[in-house]
Design a protein around this motif. Structure first.
Motif, PDB file in Angstrom:
ATOM      1  N   LYS A   1      -2.149   4.419  -2.983  1.00 25.07           N
ATOM      2  CA  LYS A   1      -3.719   4.407  -2.613  1.00 25.07           C
ATOM      3  C   LYS A   1      -4.276   5.609  -3.206  1.00 25.07           C
ATOM      4  O   LYS A   1      -3.933   5.818  -4.531  1.00 25.07           O
ATOM      5  CB  LYS A   1      -3.686   4.669  -1.042  1.00 25.07           C
ATOM      6  CG  LYS A   1      -3.265   3.266  -0.560  1.00 25.07           C
ATOM      7  CD  LYS A   1      -3.680   2.876   0.794  1.00 25.07           C
ATOM      8  CE  LYS A   1      -2.711   1.786   1.441  1.00 25.07           C
ATOM      9  NZ  LYS A   1      -2.948   1.469   3.101  1.00 25.07           N
TER      10      LYS A   1
ATOM     11  N   HIS B   1      -6.364  -6.432  -1.889  1.00 27.34           N
ATOM     12  CA  HIS B   1      -5.907  -5.486  -0.617  1.00 27.34           C
ATOM     13  C   HIS B   1      -7.121  -5.402   0.433  1.00 27.34           C
ATOM     14  O   HIS B   1      -8.513  -5.510   0.093  1.00 27.34           O
ATOM     15  CB  HIS B   1      -5.536  -3.959  -1.056  1.00 27.34           C
ATOM     16  CG  HIS B   1      -4.861  -3.240  -0.050  1.00 27.34           C
ATOM     17  ND1 HIS B   1      -5.737  -2.512   1.003  1.00 27.34           N
ATOM     18  CD2 HIS B   1      -3.850  -3.030   0.471  1.00 27.34           C
ATOM     19  CE1 HIS B   1      -4.842  -2.032   1.758  1.00 27.34           C
ATOM     20  NE2 HIS B   1      -3.479  -2.359   1.534  1.00 27.34           N
TER      21      HIS B   1
ATOM     22  N   GLU C   1      -0.423  -8.967   4.483  1.00 26.15           N
ATOM     23  CA  GLU C   1      -0.642  -7.633   5.112  1.00 26.15           C
ATOM     24  C   GLU C   1      -1.629  -7.949   6.327  1.00 26.15           C
ATOM     25  O   GLU C   1      -3.008  -7.682   6.007  1.00 26.15           O
ATOM     26  CB  GLU C   1      -1.187  -6.572   3.796  1.00 26.15           C
ATOM     27  CG  GLU C   1      -0.143  -6.642   3.016  1.00 26.15           C
ATOM     28  CD  GLU C   1      -0.081  -5.238   2.109  1.00 26.15           C
ATOM     29  OE1 GLU C   1       0.558  -4.075   2.389  1.00 26.15           O
ATOM     30  OE2 GLU C   1      -1.290  -4.672   1.657  1.00 26.15           O
TER      31      GLU C   1
ATOM     32  N   GLY D   1      -2.359   0.929   7.791  1.00 28.89           N
ATOM     33  CA  GLY D   1      -2.740   2.203   7.685  1.00 28.89           C
ATOM     34  C   GLY D   1      -2.721   3.167   8.979  1.00 28.89           C
ATOM     35  O   GLY D   1      -2.254   2.498  10.067  1.00 28.89           O
TER      36      GLY D   1
ATOM     37  N   SER E   1       2.359  -0.839   8.145  1.00 31.33           N
ATOM     38  CA  SER E   1       3.356  -0.007   9.049  1.00 31.33           C
ATOM     39  C   SER E   1       4.563  -0.461   8.798  1.00 31.33           C
ATOM     40  O   SER E   1       5.282  -0.174   9.850  1.00 31.33           O
ATOM     41  CB  SER E   1       2.523  -0.398  10.500  1.00 31.33           C
ATOM     42  OG  SER E   1       1.511   0.124  10.548  1.00 31.33           O
TER      43      SER E   1
ATOM     44  N   ARG F   1       2.112   4.536   3.637  1.00 33.71           N
ATOM     45  CA  ARG F   1       2.489   5.880   3.849  1.00 33.71           C
ATOM     46  C   ARG F   1       3.962   6.241   3.919  1.00 33.71           C
ATOM     47  O   ARG F   1       4.252   7.402   3.541  1.00 33.71           O
ATOM     48  CB  ARG F   1       1.818   6.042   5.283  1.00 33.71           C
ATOM     49  CG  ARG F   1       0.372   5.836   5.130  1.00 33.71           C
ATOM     50  CD  ARG F   1      -0.345   5.653   6.812  1.00 33.71           C
ATOM     51  NE  ARG F   1       0.330   4.394   7.219  1.00 33.71           N
ATOM     52  CZ  ARG F   1       0.267   3.878   8.546  1.00 33.71           C
ATOM     53  NH1 ARG F   1       0.038   4.854   9.555  1.00 33.71           N
ATOM     54  NH2 ARG F   1       0.730   2.645   8.775  1.00 33.71           N
TER      55      ARG F   1
HETATM   56  P1  PGA Z   1       0.622   1.263   5.410  1.00 30.09           P
HETATM   57  O1  PGA Z   1      -0.120   0.506   4.219  1.00 30.09           O
HETATM   58  O2  PGA Z   1       2.130   1.019   5.271  1.00 30.09           O
HETATM   59  O3  PGA Z   1       0.287   2.659   5.106  1.00 30.09           O
HETATM   60  O4  PGA Z   1       0.233   0.792   6.680  1.00 30.09           O
HETATM   61  C1  PGA Z   1       0.394  -0.625   3.604  1.00 30.09           C
HETATM   62  C2  PGA Z   1      -0.660  -1.186   2.649  1.00 30.09           C
HETATM   63  O5  PGA Z   1      -1.707  -1.053   2.858  1.00 30.09           O
HETATM   64  O6  PGA Z   1      -0.193  -1.949   1.503  1.00 30.09           O
END
Ligand code: PGA
Length: 265
Positions: free
Chosen positions: A9, A94, A166, A172, A210, A232
């Protein structure tokens, strides 16, 4: 082979990107046996590609690119430009791009077809928002996004596309971890092909949102799941490598990651 990938990101300076790559190269043995990919911000694509020895086998991609071949699109970069910087994959659609930058399904479709025309593997992201899930509309929503996202692509090129499911409610800091049972029907639908009576055979179907070191194994266990797309939890190189190890273990089980992208790789 199982896919394990991360989008950084809008994080990582060049120095941080290089440090990540150095950490990955130091643990290069772990990368064998999975299809690993890293999507840096545009500013770091070339630096990451140049620093990663080709024999480490990590795919480098972009988080977005424009569908036009070039011209007066201030602030944008074309598919050819990200390919020139070393990307062989490009993330498209996304939910953050759809929400914050107003990307429509038709924008997504243009990008998917431009990516394939430029020789890139499109990573098409789909997923329903919380309010759609609340009324049980997720299968229809996701099938619609895939159908529209692929609508400008010749059917013979669909096998070049990787789809990432997703769900918006899982992504996020504000997202919540899914239970495997919550994603299973969508993964089954995507891996079987979305349109009744017509099989949309794509290269692979990944889950994202997540994902972390604790839930990766159980999410990979969900039938139809060929890999994980992680934000993350993969931004520290140690954790990315650990996720790769988990993916490599899951890849030993029968029937996992059975699809292949063929000539694109
Ligand atoms: P996340 O993001 O693993 O931080 O939840 C996933 C993504 O946006 O692809």
């Amino acid at each position: 082979m199982i896919w394990i990938g991360t989008s950084w990101k809008m994080t990582k300076t060049l120095a941080e990107a290089r440090a990540f790559v150095d950490g990955l190269v130091a643990r290069r043995n772990a990368v064998d046996g999975v299809r690993a990919f890293v999507l840096p911000p545009h500013t770091a694509i070339a630096a990451v590609r140049e620093r990663l020895p080709a024999d480490v086998g990590v795919i480098v991609g972009a988080q977005n690119a424009h569908w036009a071949a070039g011209g007066a699109y201030t602030g944008e970069v074309s598919m050819r430009m990200v390919a020139d910087a070393g990307a062989t994959m490009v993330e498209i659609g996304h939910s953050e791009r759809r929400d914050h930058f107003g990307e429509t399904d038709d924008d997504v479709a243009r990008k998917v077809s431009a990516a394939v025309a430029a020789g890139l593997t499109p990573l098409l992201c789909v997923g329903e928002p919380e309010e759609v899930r609340a009324v049980g509309g997720e299968l229809e929503w996701v099938a619609g996004q895939v159908r529209l996202g692929l609508s400008r692509l010749a059917p013979r090129d669909r096998h070049r596309v990787v789809v990432a499911y997703e769900p918006v409610w899982a992504i996020g800091d504000a997202g919540r971890e899914p239970r495997p049972g919550e994603i299973a029907p969508v993964m089954a639908l995507l891996s079987a092909g979305c349109v009744p009576g017509e099989r949309i055979e794509v290269a692979a179907v990944l889950y994202g949102g997540s994902v972390n070191l604790r839930n990766a194994e159980s999410l990979l266990d969900v039938p139809g799941t060929d890999g994980l797309f992680v934000g993350r939890a993969a931004w520290r190189v140690e954790d990315f490598v650990e996720l790769i190890r988990i993916g490599s273990g899951a890849g030993q089980s029968e029937g996992k990651g059975r699809r292949d992208v063929g000539a694109a790789w």
